[in-house]
Design a protein around this motif. Structure first.
Motif, PDB file in Angstrom:
ATOM      1  N   CYS A  98       0.830  -1.212   0.000  1.00 13.36           N
ATOM      2  CA  CYS A  98       0.000   0.000   0.000  1.00 13.36           C
ATOM      3  C   CYS A  98       0.859   1.254   0.000  1.00 13.36           C
ATOM      4  O   CYS A  98       0.495   2.269  -0.609  1.00 13.36           O
ATOM      5  CB  CYS A  98      -0.927   0.011   1.213  1.00 13.36           C
ATOM      6  SG  CYS A  98      -2.283  -1.180   1.117  1.00 13.36           S
ATOM      7  N   ASP A  99       1.993   1.200   0.655  1.00 15.39           N
ATOM      8  CA  ASP A  99       2.905   2.348   0.639  1.00 15.39           C
ATOM      9  C   ASP A  99       3.465   2.557  -0.758  1.00 15.39           C
ATOM     10  O   ASP A  99       3.625   3.697  -1.216  1.00 15.39           O
ATOM     11  CB  ASP A  99       4.037   2.125   1.638  1.00 15.39           C
ATOM     12  CG  ASP A  99       4.915   3.360   1.804  1.00 15.39           C
ATOM     13  OD1 ASP A  99       4.357   4.454   2.025  1.00 15.39           O
ATOM     14  OD2 ASP A  99       6.153   3.242   1.725  1.00 15.39           O
ATOM     15  N   THR A 101       1.979   1.642  -3.667  1.00 14.95           N
ATOM     16  CA  THR A 101       0.930   2.179  -4.541  1.00 14.95           C
ATOM     17  C   THR A 101       0.597   3.633  -4.169  1.00 14.95           C
ATOM     18  O   THR A 101       0.337   4.456  -5.052  1.00 14.95           O
ATOM     19  CB  THR A 101      -0.346   1.320  -4.450  1.00 14.95           C
ATOM     20  OG1 THR A 101      -0.735   1.180  -3.078  1.00 14.95           O
ATOM     21  CG2 THR A 101      -0.109  -0.059  -5.041  1.00 14.95           C
ATOM     22  N   SER A 102       0.647   3.948  -2.872  1.00 19.50           N
ATOM     23  CA  SER A 102       0.396   5.326  -2.433  1.00 19.50           C
ATOM     24  C   SER A 102       1.486   6.261  -2.934  1.00 19.50           C
ATOM     25  O   SER A 102       1.221   7.427  -3.264  1.00 19.50           O
ATOM     26  CB  SER A 102       0.314   5.401  -0.908  1.00 19.50           C
ATOM     27  OG  SER A 102      -0.790   4.682  -0.419  1.00 19.50           O
ATOM     28  N   TYR A 103       2.718   5.745  -2.993  1.00 16.31           N
ATOM     29  CA  TYR A 103       3.831   6.537  -3.523  1.00 16.31           C
ATOM     30  C   TYR A 103       3.544   6.991  -4.954  1.00 16.31           C
ATOM     31  O   TYR A 103       3.712   8.160  -5.307  1.00 16.31           O
ATOM     32  CB  TYR A 103       5.124   5.722  -3.473  1.00 16.31           C
ATOM     33  CG  TYR A 103       6.245   6.294  -4.307  1.00 16.31           C
ATOM     34  CD1 TYR A 103       7.108   7.258  -3.784  1.00 16.31           C
ATOM     35  CD2 TYR A 103       6.437   5.890  -5.632  1.00 16.31           C
ATOM     36  CE1 TYR A 103       8.124   7.793  -4.549  1.00 16.31           C
ATOM     37  CE2 TYR A 103       7.456   6.422  -6.410  1.00 16.31           C
ATOM     38  CZ  TYR A 103       8.304   7.376  -5.862  1.00 16.31           C
ATOM     39  OH  TYR A 103       9.302   7.912  -6.632  1.00 16.31           O
ATOM     40  N   HIS A 106       0.663   9.459  -5.097  1.00 20.51           N
ATOM     41  CA  HIS A 106       1.142  10.756  -4.624  1.00 20.51           C
ATOM     42  C   HIS A 106       1.984  11.442  -5.693  1.00 20.51           C
ATOM     43  O   HIS A 106       1.862  12.651  -5.925  1.00 20.51           O
ATOM     44  CB  HIS A 106       1.970  10.548  -3.352  1.00 20.51           C
ATOM     45  CG  HIS A 106       2.199  11.791  -2.568  1.00 20.51           C
ATOM     46  ND1 HIS A 106       2.873  11.795  -1.364  1.00 20.51           N
ATOM     47  CD2 HIS A 106       1.865  13.095  -2.804  1.00 20.51           C
ATOM     48  CE1 HIS A 106       2.929  13.028  -0.904  1.00 20.51           C
ATOM     49  NE2 HIS A 106       2.335  13.832  -1.755  1.00 20.51           N
ATOM     50  N   PHE A 143      -5.962   8.453  -2.914  1.00 24.77           N
ATOM     51  CA  PHE A 143      -5.205   7.704  -1.915  1.00 24.77           C
ATOM     52  C   PHE A 143      -5.984   6.486  -1.417  1.00 24.77           C
ATOM     53  O   PHE A 143      -5.382   5.457  -1.096  1.00 24.77           O
ATOM     54  CB  PHE A 143      -4.823   8.610  -0.750  1.00 24.77           C
ATOM     55  CG  PHE A 143      -3.601   9.444  -1.015  1.00 24.77           C
ATOM     56  CD1 PHE A 143      -2.348   8.867  -1.028  1.00 24.77           C
ATOM     57  CD2 PHE A 143      -3.713  10.797  -1.282  1.00 24.77           C
ATOM     58  CE1 PHE A 143      -1.207   9.614  -1.283  1.00 24.77           C
ATOM     59  CE2 PHE A 143      -2.589  11.566  -1.542  1.00 24.77           C
ATOM     60  CZ  PHE A 143      -1.327  10.971  -1.539  1.00 24.77           C
ATOM     61  N   ALA A 146      -5.453   3.673  -3.720  1.00 23.60           N
ATOM     62  CA  ALA A 146      -4.132   3.054  -3.559  1.00 23.60           C
ATOM     63  C   ALA A 146      -4.155   1.983  -2.484  1.00 23.60           C
ATOM     64  O   ALA A 146      -3.302   1.082  -2.476  1.00 23.60           O
ATOM     65  CB  ALA A 146      -3.098   4.125  -3.202  1.00 23.60           C
ATOM     66  N   ILE A 147      -5.127   2.068  -1.573  1.00 26.12           N
ATOM     67  CA  ILE A 147      -5.284   1.052  -0.525  1.00 26.12           C
ATOM     68  C   ILE A 147      -6.246  -0.038  -0.982  1.00 26.12           C
ATOM     69  O   ILE A 147      -6.004  -1.235  -0.787  1.00 26.12           O
ATOM     70  CB  ILE A 147      -5.812   1.691   0.779  1.00 26.12           C
ATOM     71  CG1 ILE A 147      -4.930   2.868   1.199  1.00 26.12           C
ATOM     72  CG2 ILE A 147      -5.908   0.646   1.878  1.00 26.12           C
ATOM     73  CD1 ILE A 147      -3.507   2.497   1.492  1.00 26.12           C
ATOM     74  N   ASN A 168      -1.945   2.425   8.496  1.00 25.56           N
ATOM     75  CA  ASN A 168      -1.863   3.439   7.441  1.00 25.56           C
ATOM     76  C   ASN A 168      -2.365   4.794   7.936  1.00 25.56           C
ATOM     77  O   ASN A 168      -1.768   5.839   7.641  1.00 25.56           O
ATOM     78  CB  ASN A 168      -2.678   3.004   6.219  1.00 25.56           C
ATOM     79  CG  ASN A 168      -2.001   1.892   5.440  1.00 25.56           C
ATOM     80  OD1 ASN A 168      -0.780   1.808   5.394  1.00 25.56           O
ATOM     81  ND2 ASN A 168      -2.784   1.022   4.830  1.00 25.56           N
ATOM     82  N   ASN A 213       5.109   7.474   2.375  1.00 25.03           N
ATOM     83  CA  ASN A 213       4.570   7.706   3.711  1.00 25.03           C
ATOM     84  C   ASN A 213       5.251   6.856   4.771  1.00 25.03           C
ATOM     85  O   ASN A 213       5.423   7.291   5.911  1.00 25.03           O
ATOM     86  CB  ASN A 213       3.056   7.409   3.750  1.00 25.03           C
ATOM     87  CG  ASN A 213       2.224   8.561   3.238  1.00 25.03           C
ATOM     88  OD1 ASN A 213       2.632   9.706   3.328  1.00 25.03           O
ATOM     89  ND2 ASN A 213       1.069   8.240   2.686  1.00 25.03           N
TER      90      ASN A 213
END
Length: 218
Positions: A98-99, A101-103, A106, A143, A146-147, A168, A213
């Motif tokens: 998840c970090d 995909t969040s990257y 973002h 976001f 992304a999760i 998260n 994150n």
């Protein structure tokens, strides 16, 4: 997100900011804006995204019945994950995925096309834990997706999902906290409030970097 967990984090981070403040700020100055951002980010954005996802799958399953093979794939993946790996491994793996995909979400939000959807999050002048929830509906949906996408494919059990969501959510508030901490060499691996504070800096050369994150390695 559990209300009790949010209250616990609010009390904890407020205490830390009083104990080890990075700089003096006036939290009341933009408090109403941050409250509005929390409502938009945590409720409206999530509600709209959930509705869109449900509508999407309803249309897909109606028009293309063969897409139901993805359900079988999800069942097989769930069986493999639950039989071959421990619960702790699955939780840590999903947090890292998840970090990642969040990257990328973002990073995309910092492109010229999508920047306006992310601009509200960067509008705060006083960075502290509550300002981490400031965001537009599109920001929140981006976001959240992304999760949701990794969760859809990994299909872990509800308790593990709750733990992942709590982690998260905690990380989002933590990296925006107005505290000064020194974690030594671990700062080369994990994002700290000081690290993320640079991301909220004014110069484009600083603002358009540091998109992670949890990890700084992406």
């Amino acid at each position: 997100m559990d209300i009790a967990w949010f209250v616990f984090l609010a009390i904890s981070f407020t205490f830390l900011e009083r104990l080890w403040p990075h700089y003096k700020i006036n939290k009341l100055k933009d408090l109403w804006v941050d409250i509005l951002g929390m409502v938009v980010n945590s409720f409206l954005g999530a509600a709209v995204l959930t509705l869109l996802v449900q509508t999407f799958w309803h249309i897909v399953l109606t028009l293309e019945p063969e897409i139901e093979t993805s359900v079988s794939f999800g069942t097989a993946l769930h069986t493999w994950l639950t039989t071959e790996f421990s619960s702790v491994f699955r939780i840590l793996a999903l947090v890292i995925i998840c970090d990642f995909t969040s990257y990328w979400v973002h990073r995309l939000l910092h492109t010229r096309v999508l920047w306006r959807a992310h601009l509200f999050h960067h509008s705060t002048e006083n960075l502290y834990w509550f300002s981490g929830l400031r965001g537009s509906i599109l920001h929140s949906m981006a976001f959240a997706s992304a999760i949701l996408i990794p969760v859809h494919f990994m299909v872990i059990n509800p308790m593990e999902l709750l733990i992942v969501n709590c982690i998260n959510f905690t990380v989002v508030l933590w990296v925006h906290t107005n505290v000064e901490v020194d974690i030594g060499y671990l700062s080369k691996i994990f994002v700290t409030p000081q690290y993320h504070k640079m991301h909220h800096g004014t110069p484009h050369s600083v603002r358009d970097k540091n998109f992670g994150n949890v990890l700084v390695i992406w």
